[in-house]
Design a protein around this motif. Structure first.
Motif, short mmCIF file in Angstrom:
data_model
loop_
_atom_site.label_atom_id
_atom_site.label_comp_id
_atom_site.label_asym_id
_atom_site.label_seq_id
_atom_site.Cartn_x
_atom_site.Cartn_y
_atom_site.Cartn_z
N LYS A 1 0.84 -1.21 0.00
CA LYS A 1 0.00 0.00 0.00
C LYS A 1 0.87 1.25 0.00
O LYS A 1 0.63 2.18 -0.78
CB LYS A 1 -0.92 0.00 1.22
N ASN A 2 1.90 1.27 0.84
CA ASN A 2 2.78 2.43 0.91
C ASN A 2 3.55 2.64 -0.39
O ASN A 2 3.78 3.78 -0.80
CB ASN A 2 3.74 2.31 2.08
N VAL B 1 2.25 9.58 -5.49
CA VAL B 1 2.75 10.92 -5.14
C VAL B 1 3.87 11.32 -6.08
O VAL B 1 3.94 12.46 -6.55
CB VAL B 1 3.22 10.96 -3.66
N LEU C 1 4.77 7.43 6.62
CA LEU C 1 3.91 6.25 6.59
C LEU C 1 4.60 5.00 7.14
O LEU C 1 3.98 3.94 7.22
CB LEU C 1 3.44 5.98 5.16
N ILE D 1 1.18 4.30 -2.78
CA ILE D 1 1.04 5.72 -2.41
C ILE D 1 2.28 6.48 -2.86
O ILE D 1 2.19 7.56 -3.45
CB ILE D 1 0.80 5.87 -0.90
N TYR D 2 3.45 5.91 -2.59
CA TYR D 2 4.72 6.53 -2.97
C TYR D 2 4.75 6.81 -4.48
O TYR D 2 5.05 7.92 -4.92
CB TYR D 2 5.87 5.62 -2.56
N ASP E 1 6.70 8.78 2.43
CA ASP E 1 7.01 7.39 2.73
C ASP E 1 7.57 7.26 4.16
O ASP E 1 7.21 6.34 4.89
CB ASP E 1 7.99 6.83 1.72
#
Length: 79
Positions: free
Chosen positions: A9-10, A17, A34, A13-14, A31
């Motif tokens: 998930k991270n 972004v 998170l 997201i990374y 990151d």
């Protein structure tokens, strides 16, 4: 464990972004936020000890939990 469980998930997201902002620095900073770090927990436990005298005080005074509530939490998380 937290970092392993949320790595996919991270990463998504990374990458999102990074694609939206075109900024590796922004993606790296997010990151970092998170990611679970040991010193966050250490600071939290130090504050709990300082303010409430330990975990028991935090549960009762800080969160307003009664003995039955604490017993149930122990049953759920420590067994």
């Amino acid at each position: 464990r937290t970092n392993r469980a949320s790595r996919f998930k991270n990463t998504m997201i990374y990458l999102g972004v990074l694609l939206v902002t075109f900024s590796k620095r922004t993606a790296d900073e997010l990151d970092y936020l998170l990611t679970a770090h040991d010193f966050y927990l250490e600071a939290a436990f130090e504050e709990i000890d300082r303010v409430y005298g330990g975990t028991e005080g935090y549960l009762s005074k800080g969160l307003g939990l009664g003995e039955g509530d604490v017993a149930r939490l122990r049953e759920i998380y420590l067994t």
